[in-house]
Scaffold this motif. Structure first.
Motif, mmCIF file in Angstrom:
data_model
loop_
_atom_site.group_PDB
_atom_site.id
_atom_site.type_symbol
_atom_site.label_atom_id
_atom_site.label_comp_id
_atom_site.label_asym_id
_atom_site.label_seq_id
_atom_site.Cartn_x
_atom_site.Cartn_y
_atom_site.Cartn_z
ATOM 1 N N VAL A 194 0.732 -1.026 0.031
ATOM 2 C CA VAL A 194 -0.218 0.316 0.271
ATOM 3 C C VAL A 194 0.654 1.201 -0.190
ATOM 4 O O VAL A 194 0.537 2.045 -0.600
ATOM 5 C CB VAL A 194 -0.440 0.054 0.994
ATOM 6 C CG1 VAL A 194 0.079 -0.111 2.430
ATOM 7 C CG2 VAL A 194 -1.912 0.828 1.359
ATOM 8 N N LEU A 195 1.735 1.515 0.699
ATOM 9 C CA LEU A 195 3.405 2.482 0.377
ATOM 10 C C LEU A 195 3.473 2.736 -0.794
ATOM 11 O O LEU A 195 4.077 3.193 -1.479
ATOM 12 C CB LEU A 195 3.725 2.448 1.938
ATOM 13 C CG LEU A 195 3.131 2.769 3.295
ATOM 14 C CD1 LEU A 195 4.101 1.821 4.162
ATOM 15 C CD2 LEU A 195 2.966 3.746 3.529
ATOM 16 N N GLU A 196 4.118 1.494 -0.782
ATOM 17 C CA GLU A 196 4.286 1.190 -3.099
ATOM 18 C C GLU A 196 3.812 2.145 -3.323
ATOM 19 O O GLU A 196 3.829 3.149 -4.301
ATOM 20 C CB GLU A 196 4.412 -0.136 -3.277
ATOM 21 C CG GLU A 196 5.361 -0.372 -4.074
ATOM 22 C CD GLU A 196 6.042 -1.814 -4.436
ATOM 23 O OE1 GLU A 196 6.765 -1.634 -4.917
ATOM 24 O OE2 GLU A 196 5.232 -2.796 -4.333
ATOM 25 N N PRO A 216 -6.124 5.744 9.213
ATOM 26 C CA PRO A 216 -7.023 5.405 8.410
ATOM 27 C C PRO A 216 -7.377 6.934 7.210
ATOM 28 O O PRO A 216 -7.679 6.489 5.915
ATOM 29 C CB PRO A 216 -8.161 5.527 9.561
ATOM 30 C CG PRO A 216 -7.449 4.537 10.266
ATOM 31 C CD PRO A 216 -6.047 5.378 9.811
ATOM 32 N N SER A 217 -7.398 7.937 7.451
ATOM 33 C CA SER A 217 -7.565 9.156 6.869
ATOM 34 C C SER A 217 -6.511 9.173 5.643
ATOM 35 O O SER A 217 -6.955 9.637 4.952
ATOM 36 C CB SER A 217 -7.104 10.189 7.581
ATOM 37 O OG SER A 217 -5.847 10.742 8.307
ATOM 38 N N HIS A 218 -5.404 8.956 6.066
ATOM 39 C CA HIS A 218 -4.589 8.327 4.605
ATOM 40 C C HIS A 218 -5.111 7.650 3.605
ATOM 41 O O HIS A 218 -5.734 7.962 2.827
ATOM 42 C CB HIS A 218 -3.198 7.922 5.119
ATOM 43 C CG HIS A 218 -2.346 8.527 5.547
ATOM 44 N ND1 HIS A 218 -1.508 8.115 6.620
ATOM 45 C CD2 HIS A 218 -2.279 10.499 5.496
ATOM 46 C CE1 HIS A 218 -0.695 9.292 7.006
ATOM 47 N NE2 HIS A 218 -1.334 10.231 6.801
ATOM 48 N N ARG A 230 -10.170 -8.842 1.638
ATOM 49 C CA ARG A 230 -9.391 -8.888 3.305
ATOM 50 C C ARG A 230 -9.796 -7.660 2.959
ATOM 51 O O ARG A 230 -9.507 -6.668 2.861
ATOM 52 C CB ARG A 230 -8.624 -9.515 2.257
ATOM 53 C CG ARG A 230 -7.207 -9.110 3.886
ATOM 54 C CD ARG A 230 -6.339 -10.284 3.902
ATOM 55 N NE ARG A 230 -4.772 -9.443 2.488
ATOM 56 C CZ ARG A 230 -3.807 -8.339 2.902
ATOM 57 N NH1 ARG A 230 -4.070 -9.023 4.775
ATOM 58 N NH2 ARG A 230 -3.650 -8.050 2.582
ATOM 59 N N ASN A 231 -9.834 -7.529 5.017
ATOM 60 C CA ASN A 231 -9.978 -6.795 5.343
ATOM 61 C C ASN A 231 -9.042 -5.706 5.511
ATOM 62 O O ASN A 231 -7.974 -6.352 6.303
ATOM 63 C CB ASN A 231 -10.580 -6.442 6.914
ATOM 64 C CG ASN A 231 -10.729 -5.421 7.464
ATOM 65 O OD1 ASN A 231 -10.812 -4.183 6.854
ATOM 66 N ND2 ASN A 231 -11.571 -4.987 8.648
ATOM 67 N N LEU A 232 -7.767 -4.998 4.143
ATOM 68 C CA LEU A 232 -6.861 -4.245 4.148
ATOM 69 C C LEU A 232 -6.731 -3.552 5.362
ATOM 70 O O LEU A 232 -5.420 -3.073 5.701
ATOM 71 C CB LEU A 232 -6.873 -4.303 3.073
ATOM 72 C CG LEU A 232 -6.932 -4.979 2.288
ATOM 73 C CD1 LEU A 232 -6.393 -4.473 0.779
ATOM 74 C CD2 LEU A 232 -5.320 -5.476 2.577
ATOM 75 N N GLU A 233 -8.119 -3.008 5.795
ATOM 76 C CA GLU A 233 -7.907 -1.445 6.889
ATOM 77 C C GLU A 233 -7.689 -2.575 8.673
ATOM 78 O O GLU A 233 -6.726 -1.411 9.223
ATOM 79 C CB GLU A 233 -8.756 -0.850 7.006
ATOM 80 C CG GLU A 233 -8.873 -0.151 5.449
ATOM 81 C CD GLU A 233 -10.689 -0.939 4.713
ATOM 82 O OE1 GLU A 233 -9.609 -2.284 4.366
ATOM 83 O OE2 GLU A 233 -10.400 -0.282 3.652
ATOM 84 N N SER A 234 -7.135 -3.011 8.718
ATOM 85 C CA SER A 234 -7.641 -3.872 10.300
ATOM 86 C C SER A 234 -5.968 -3.292 10.871
ATOM 87 O O SER A 234 -6.063 -3.962 12.066
ATOM 88 C CB SER A 234 -7.858 -5.290 9.569
ATOM 89 O OG SER A 234 -7.229 -6.128 9.252
ATOM 90 N N ALA A 235 -4.834 -4.333 9.872
ATOM 91 C CA ALA A 235 -2.972 -4.097 9.922
ATOM 92 C C ALA A 235 -2.261 -3.089 8.658
ATOM 93 O O ALA A 235 -1.752 -3.460 7.832
ATOM 94 C CB ALA A 235 -2.909 -5.823 9.354
ATOM 95 N N LEU A 236 -2.729 -2.266 10.040
ATOM 96 C CA LEU A 236 -2.500 -0.857 8.753
ATOM 97 C C LEU A 236 -0.650 -1.092 8.828
ATOM 98 O O LEU A 236 -0.452 -1.219 10.432
ATOM 99 C CB LEU A 236 -2.415 0.572 9.118
ATOM 100 C CG LEU A 236 -4.141 0.283 8.672
ATOM 101 C CD1 LEU A 236 -4.439 2.153 8.866
ATOM 102 C CD2 LEU A 236 -4.580 0.060 6.724
ATOM 103 N N PRO A 237 0.509 -0.731 8.030
ATOM 104 C CA PRO A 237 1.785 -0.693 7.723
ATOM 105 C C PRO A 237 1.751 0.782 9.068
ATOM 106 O O PRO A 237 1.251 2.057 8.969
ATOM 107 C CB PRO A 237 1.874 -0.544 7.115
ATOM 108 C CG PRO A 237 1.625 -0.501 5.965
ATOM 109 C CD PRO A 237 0.044 -0.635 6.875
#
Lengths: 373, 276
Positions: free
Chosen positions: B132-134, B217-219, B205-212
């Protein structure tokens, strides 16, 4: 910045044309800085003790082209094709030892990095006729005499490898079996030329491969433990037990399966490297221990005899016993450690005969054998 | 050159396939050797990649080994695939037309994870940037480069290409104005639109649950807003541009730390197991 007519603050990303800025270019931003930057005298990297004791491998990718001939040039797109093999110079900087102190190691590193400091000199240099590494030995004639070398015109720039040919740049499906290494045997061999023929014939391409070299390389790895890199990213390990014309037999480790595989399926073949040869052979310890034991044993026995005959003769048996005990205490461990080192040395030397390497590049096999002393 | 750009798994190979099938000369091999059968599953139509995926600039042109040179005036009609880090390095003289594709970050993450699963397991000691950061770092660099250097470019969403391929391809072909596409680019577009295939939907898949680390979440809402603006073919408003710049400021330290770790690992790998 490209802005839509409707909203001057928005950034339009669709069907943009080239911007022509009416303002002058901001050349002042690229002038010298107001305060000169100063290089800090900080450490960039520090070798740990362990790293200092290990050999360093340096790889330098070298340019392989000279100044192009004047005239129109064709559009060469194949040069940018992805290639699995890179040619260059591999330098091994040995770990410091008594013979190669750290000073020599630093000299090695500095010398190896010299090309980075004078890149223009490297670019203007004549292209070498024979690449430094990873090329099989071709059948070039023996070195000419001084007079002949002066009469010989300077070498022309080397022929580009086959992948530079646009016709060779057709997509290659890795799933399709590529030409076996024997295909190179169909290519005409460069003529074994005398001095006059050398002037008339173009220099042999560095990518020409003598099939005998390939066969010799395969034969050279029979019976050795190898690591195979296959096309498609697969890898196999095991003992190479036999080589046939187009196939070879591998006893896979650790499963013990006997596999008969095509040579054409191999991208790279590497023999497992034996450990480095120990600097100590154990000879000194064995000799020293033997001398000490040969002296200390009779002295100790004599002292023990005197102790039994004349226990009160302290001035006789005590010095003998003490000398014998010290000699035995020193000699026996020296013999034990010397024997161990000798065995370890012999075991490594047994493995250290030659280290062959063959690899299949896009258009040919390359191979080589490295002897270690 | 016609530069096709985007992140990985964003449809760059699809655009190259469409251009190639339409007769536009392409630089790059459809199936480069060494990719293996496993990655062929991820892109059955091929990759069309070349050594220029890292950009067309002084390190790649003239070719560092052969000296072959691609002149801008020689290659105005050639299409080449360049990933976004290479786009920002590319000399602007080569950017005659730039087609950029942006995929929604959720699908991108799922697709990247699917491709990574097809490859051999990576070395656990090598630092890996979360997908997601990539996605963010590359797409932000894309928009910034478009805005700064002002070369001819067009950004399209992968989803709109899949949703309405005939229209999107026809619009792009008209804009390209390439002789190989003929007098009526819409016809050429109609001919190749059938080549657009939809990837199987990524696993939910709930990608928001394990953020780097560093990502809030605002990002993610901002990432969605950026993609929505591109997908709905709207310009980026001034407010959105300011929010993107603010997010870049907030996430810059995370990205710099990753690059530093990567460089340190490379130096350590080169010089020895332990550097202090």
């Amino acid at each position: 910045m490209h802005m839509p007519l409707g909203d001057p603050t928005a950034l339009d990303l669709r069907f943009r044309e080239r911007d022509f800025l009416s303002d002058g270019p901001p050349v002042d931003a690229f002038g010298p800085p107001a305060i000169a930057s100063r290089i800090e005298d900080d450490e960039i990297a520090v070798f740990s003790a362990q790293a200092r004791e290990e050999a360093l491998l340096l790889f330098f990718q070298t340019t392989q082209f000279g100044i192009p001939a004047p005239g129109p040039s064709s559009l060469d797109l194949a040069s940018w094709s992805l290639r699995p093999t890179t040619f260059g110079v591999l330098a091994s900087v040995p770990a410091p030892s008594v013979r190669t102190p750290s000073q020599a190691r630093r000299t090695w590193l500095v010398a190896a990095c010299m090309p980075f400091l004078w890149p223009l000199a490297a670019e203007a240099a004549e292209p070498s006729q024979s690449p430094p590494i990873q090329r099989p030995r071709d059948e070039t004639p023996p070195a000419a005499t001084q007079g002949e070398s002066e009469a010989t015109p300077p070498p022309s720039p080397p022929e580009l490898p086959a992948e530079s040919n646009p016709s060779a740049a057709s997509p290659v499906d890795p799933a399709v079996t590529e030409a076996p290494p024997e295909a190179s045997s169909a290519a005409p061999k460069p003529p074994r030329a005398n001095a006059s023929a050398t002037k008339a014939s173009p220099p042999a391409s560095p990518f020409d491969v003598d099939p005998r070299v390939v066969d010799a390389a395969w034969e050279g790895v029979v019976g050795l433990q190898v690591d195979l890199q296959l096309k498609g990213g697969l890898a196999r390990q095991g003992k190479l037990t036999a080589v046939q014309r187009e196939t070879f037999t591998l006893i896979e480790s650790p499963t013990g399966r006997v596999l008969v595989m095509s040579k054409a399926s191999v991208d790279s073949l590497r023999v497992r490297m034996p450990p480095p040869i120990p600097t100590s052979t154990g000879t000194g310890l064995l000799a020293g221990g033997g001398v000490m034991l040969s002296i200390a044993t009779p002295v100790f026995i004599t002292g023990a005899v005197f102790l039994g005959i004349c226990p009160s003769c302290i001035e006789l048996h005590v010095p003998m016993l003490m000398t014998g005990i010290v000699g035995l205490a020193g000699g026996i461990p020296m013999l034990i450690y010397g024997t161990r080192r000798r065995r370890a040395y012999a075991k490594v030397v047994e493995q250290y005969q030659l280290v062959p390497h063959v690899a299949w590049t896009r258009n040919e096999w390359t191979g080589g054998v490295r002897f270690r002393f | 050159m016609i530069v096709v750009t985007g992140t990985k798994r964003s449809g760059t190979s699809l655009w190259m396939h469409l251009l190639s099938e339409s007769g536009v000369p392409c630089i790059g091999e459809r199936f480069p050797s060494g990719w293996g059968d496993r990655l062929g599953v991820a892109n059955p139509d091929g990759y069309y990649e070349s050594e220029l995926i890292a950009g067309i600039y002084h390190r790649t042109n003239p070719h560092p080994l052969t000296g072959a040179y691609l002149a801008p005036q020689q290659t105005r009609g050639h299409a080449v695939k360049v990933f976004i880090p290479g786009l920002v390095r590319t000399d602007v003289a080569f950017l005659d037309r730039c087609i950029a594709t942006v995929r929604g970050w959720r699908d991108y993450v799922a697709s990247r994870e699917r491709v990574l699963a097809l490859q051999p397991p990576p070395d656990p000691t090598v630092p890996v940037l979360p997908p997601v950061l990539e996605w963010w770092s590359q797409n932000f660099a894309l928009v910034r480069d478009f805005a700064i250097r002002g070369y001819p470019g067009h950004v399209v969403s992968y989803e709109s290409l899949v949703r309405d391929p005939a229209r999107v391809i026809a619009d792009v072909f008209r804009w390209l104005d390439h002789p190989s596409l003929g007098p009526d680019p819409a016809t050429a577009a109609q001919r190749v639109a059938g080549l657009v295939r939809t990837d199987p939907p990524p696993a939910a898949r709930n990608l928001e649950s394990a953020l780097p680390e560093g990502l809030r979440p605002s990002h993610l809402e901002l990432f969605d807003a950026l993609h929505h603006a591109i997908d709905s073919e709207q310009p980026l408003s001034g407010t959105l541009v300011r929010a993107l710049n603010q997010a870049e400021t907030e996430l810059r330290s995370v990205l710099l730390e990753h690059h530093a770790n990567l460089n340190a690992h490379a130096v350590s790998d080169l010089l020895g197991p332990r550097l202090s």
